[in-house]
Design a protein around this motif. Structure first.
Motif, mmCIF file in Angstrom:
data_model
loop_
_atom_site.group_PDB
_atom_site.id
_atom_site.type_symbol
_atom_site.label_atom_id
_atom_site.label_comp_id
_atom_site.label_asym_id
_atom_site.label_seq_id
_atom_site.Cartn_x
_atom_site.Cartn_y
_atom_site.Cartn_z
ATOM 1 N N THR A 141 -8.020 9.590 -3.451
ATOM 2 C CA THR A 141 -7.061 8.935 -2.567
ATOM 3 C C THR A 141 -7.578 8.923 -1.138
ATOM 4 O OG1 THR A 141 -5.195 9.594 -3.966
ATOM 5 C CG2 THR A 141 -4.690 9.024 -1.689
ATOM 6 N N ARG A 197 -10.072 11.340 3.213
ATOM 7 C CA ARG A 197 -10.016 11.131 1.772
ATOM 8 C C ARG A 197 -9.901 12.455 1.060
ATOM 9 N NH1 ARG A 197 -14.470 13.660 2.785
ATOM 10 N NH2 ARG A 197 -16.381 13.343 1.581
ATOM 11 N N GLU A 230 -1.538 1.017 -2.533
ATOM 12 C CA GLU A 230 -1.108 1.609 -1.272
ATOM 13 C C GLU A 230 0.348 2.077 -1.360
ATOM 14 O OE1 GLU A 230 -3.558 -2.146 -0.095
ATOM 15 O OE2 GLU A 230 -2.003 -1.614 -1.545
ATOM 16 N N ARG A 235 2.142 8.184 7.319
ATOM 17 C CA ARG A 235 0.889 8.405 6.615
ATOM 18 C C ARG A 235 0.835 7.469 5.423
ATOM 19 N NH1 ARG A 235 -1.706 13.643 3.515
ATOM 20 N NH2 ARG A 235 -0.153 13.070 1.936
ATOM 21 N N TYR A 253 -6.388 8.255 2.886
ATOM 22 C CA TYR A 253 -5.194 8.325 3.719
ATOM 23 C C TYR A 253 -5.441 7.680 5.076
ATOM 24 C CZ TYR A 253 -4.003 11.927 0.308
ATOM 25 O OH TYR A 253 -3.754 12.615 -0.859
ATOM 26 N N SER A 296 -1.129 6.056 2.042
ATOM 27 C CA SER A 296 -2.007 6.538 0.989
ATOM 28 C C SER A 296 -2.543 5.363 0.203
ATOM 29 C CB SER A 296 -1.246 7.474 0.039
ATOM 30 O OG SER A 296 -0.741 8.599 0.718
ATOM 31 N N CYS A 297 -3.745 5.528 -0.311
ATOM 32 C CA CYS A 297 -4.369 4.510 -1.156
ATOM 33 C C CYS A 297 -4.975 5.233 -2.352
ATOM 34 C CB CYS A 297 -5.424 3.742 -0.393
ATOM 35 S SG CYS A 297 -6.428 2.652 -1.419
#
Length: 126
Positions: A78, A72, A6, A19, A80, A21-22
């Motif tokens: 990723t 995504r 993350e 925001r 979001y 992210s992953c």
């Protein structure tokens, strides 16, 4: 194995946006459900939002509906979490998770998710 990392957390004033992210790596997650959870100090981990990677179906907790959006990027692998109109009660560590069970529904219980990131801190000041 799936690795989840993350990013995007930080300190923001109430009413602001962040925001998260992953980034996912390792095994393919094409049929997984990806989820965002959060845990505030002294509280249990709670479901925030989830997305089915294949098809893009989403589900969000009532507490964030209309403010948070999960999405995504298939190319970047990723997920979001766009967070708008943030409130002090949104302050928590936010975790990304992956459910590899191939179930159809987006689960809201953390026990359903096999893979977890280390989390990113979100702090909303009043």
């Amino acid at each position: 194995q799936v690795q989840l990392v993350e990013s995007g957390g930080g300190l923001v004033q109430a009413g602001g946006s962040l925001r998260l992210s992953c980034a996912a790596s390792g095994r393919t997650i094409n049929n997984y459900v990806m989820g965002w959870f959060r845990q505030a100090p002294g509280k249990e981990r709670e479901f925030v939002a989830g997305i089915r990677w294949s098809g893009g179906n989403t589900y969000s907790a009532d507490s964030v509906k209309g403010r948070f959006t999960i999405s995504r990027d298939n190319v970047k692998n990723t997920v979001y979490l766009q967070m708008n109109s943030l409130k002090p009660e949104d302050t928590a560590v936010y975790y990304c998770a992956a459910d590899k069970s191939l179930r159809i529904a987006i689960g809201t219980m953390s026990e359903l998710y096999a893979y977890w990131g280390r989390g990113t801190q979100v702090t909303v000041s009043s």
